[in-house]
Design a protein around this motif. Structure first.
Motif, PDB file in Angstrom:
ATOM      1  N   UNK A 100       1.039  -1.422  -0.327  1.00 16.17           N
ATOM      2  CA  UNK A 100      -0.067  -0.215   0.060  1.00 16.17           C
ATOM      3  C   UNK A 100       0.866   0.870  -0.207  1.00 16.17           C
ATOM      4  N   UNK A 101       2.272   0.915  -0.273  1.00 16.66           N
ATOM      5  CA  UNK A 101       3.389   2.399  -0.508  1.00 16.66           C
ATOM      6  C   UNK A 101       2.596   2.911   0.637  1.00 16.66           C
ATOM      7  N   UNK A 102       3.074   2.653   2.423  1.00 17.64           N
ATOM      8  CA  UNK A 102       3.145   2.957   3.035  1.00 17.64           C
ATOM      9  C   UNK A 102       4.210   4.193   3.139  1.00 17.64           C
ATOM     10  N   UNK A 103       4.323   5.094   3.799  1.00 15.64           N
ATOM     11  CA  UNK A 103       5.941   6.370   3.415  1.00 15.64           C
ATOM     12  C   UNK A 103       6.351   5.742   4.902  1.00 15.64           C
ATOM     13  N   UNK A 104       8.170   5.968   4.346  1.00 14.03           N
ATOM     14  CA  UNK A 104       8.998   5.598   5.519  1.00 14.03           C
ATOM     15  C   UNK A 104       9.840   6.929   6.157  1.00 14.03           C
ATOM     16  N   UNK A 149       8.974   0.434   7.397  1.00 15.84           N
ATOM     17  CA  UNK A 149       8.645  -0.920   7.427  1.00 15.84           C
ATOM     18  C   UNK A 149      10.247  -1.633   8.147  1.00 15.84           C
ATOM     19  N   UNK A 150       9.606  -2.628   8.740  1.00 20.37           N
ATOM     20  CA  UNK A 150      10.175  -3.136   9.611  1.00 20.37           C
ATOM     21  C   UNK A 150      10.711  -5.168  10.152  1.00 20.37           C
ATOM     22  N   UNK A 197       4.905  -2.627  10.678  1.00 24.70           N
ATOM     23  CA  UNK A 197       5.184  -1.178  10.123  1.00 24.70           C
ATOM     24  C   UNK A 197       5.486  -0.501  11.487  1.00 24.70           C
ATOM     25  N   UNK A 198       6.536   0.298  11.196  1.00 29.18           N
ATOM     26  CA  UNK A 198       6.718   0.696  12.889  1.00 29.18           C
ATOM     27  C   UNK A 198       6.806   2.126  13.317  1.00 29.18           C
ATOM     28  N   UNK A 228      -2.043   6.721   3.821  1.00 27.21           N
ATOM     29  CA  UNK A 228      -1.382   6.477   2.921  1.00 27.21           C
ATOM     30  C   UNK A 228      -3.116   6.071   2.031  1.00 27.21           C
ATOM     31  N   UNK A 229      -3.550   5.957   0.771  1.00 27.75           N
ATOM     32  CA  UNK A 229      -4.942   5.589   0.198  1.00 27.75           C
ATOM     33  C   UNK A 229      -4.786   4.318   0.508  1.00 27.75           C
TER      34      UNK A 229
END
Length: 199
Positions: A33-37, A47-48, A52-53, A67-68
């Protein structure tokens, strides 16, 4: 390119059929879903190891990631968020962001030990909409499951399989996310999206 177009068309057809139930899972193996890092001195999101931390290192501060999601907000849906919380007590709120337009306009459903709160942020001003008690005990490395379900004009929030509250709210945006307040860390294990047929 032709294969991609065919897959997209098939996806659209499935969504068009109100009788179908479509389930999409994000388990953070590939960050589909392309969560921002991001990595800052006082907060981070990344992402770890299949999570998702989201980490907040500052009291009086909140950290969020949005995220959308691939969901039709005009139809009924159910989103399940599975969290692992290293420390859960009555001082640290965490939870969901929904109906996110931008950083100054969104709503959230937050929990801590034995309570929940719903806030609406409009034009940069945050106001408390609802709060009440829930059965959620303190502890370390607690798994907490928060479910948000849309049924018609109603939104239903549940915590660990127990309904916390129902509200009436018009969802206009398909951007969702997580938030953590004060010095704390949350690990999001899984996000499950179910697009439901109309009743």
């Amino acid at each position: 390119m032709k294969k991609i177009a065919i897959v997209l068309c098939a996806f659209c057809v499935l969504y068009a059929n109100a009788q179908d139930k479509i389930v999409v899972k994000e388990n953070f193996d590939s960050n589909k879903f392309q969560w921002e890092e991001f990595f800052e001195k006082e907060y981070s999101g990344s992402v770890q190891d299949g999570y998702y931390v989201l980490q907040n290192k500052k009291d009086g501060f909140l950290v969020r990631s949005v995220t959308e999601l691939p969901i039709s907000i005009d139809r009924n849906f159910k989103i399940t968020f599975k969290f692992l919380v290293p420390k859960l007590n009555d001082e640290y709120f965490f939870g969901l962001i929904f109906n996110y337009e931008d950083e100054n306009n969104y709503s959230n459903f937050l929990v801590s030990e034995k309570k929940f709160r719903i806030y609406n942020k409009t034009n940069g001003t945050s106001s408390l909409s609802r709060q009440n008690g829930i059965i959620l005990k303190s502890g370390k490395n607690k798994e907490v499951v928060i479910v948000m379900e849309k049924k018609g004009s109603k939104l239903i929030f549940s915590v660990d399989n127990m309904e916390a509250v129902q509200i009436t709210k018009d969802i206009k945006f398909n951007t969702f996310g997580f938030q953590v307040e004060n010095v704390n860390t949350i690990k999001v294990d899984e996000v499950i999206i179910e697009q439901l047929g109309e009743e």
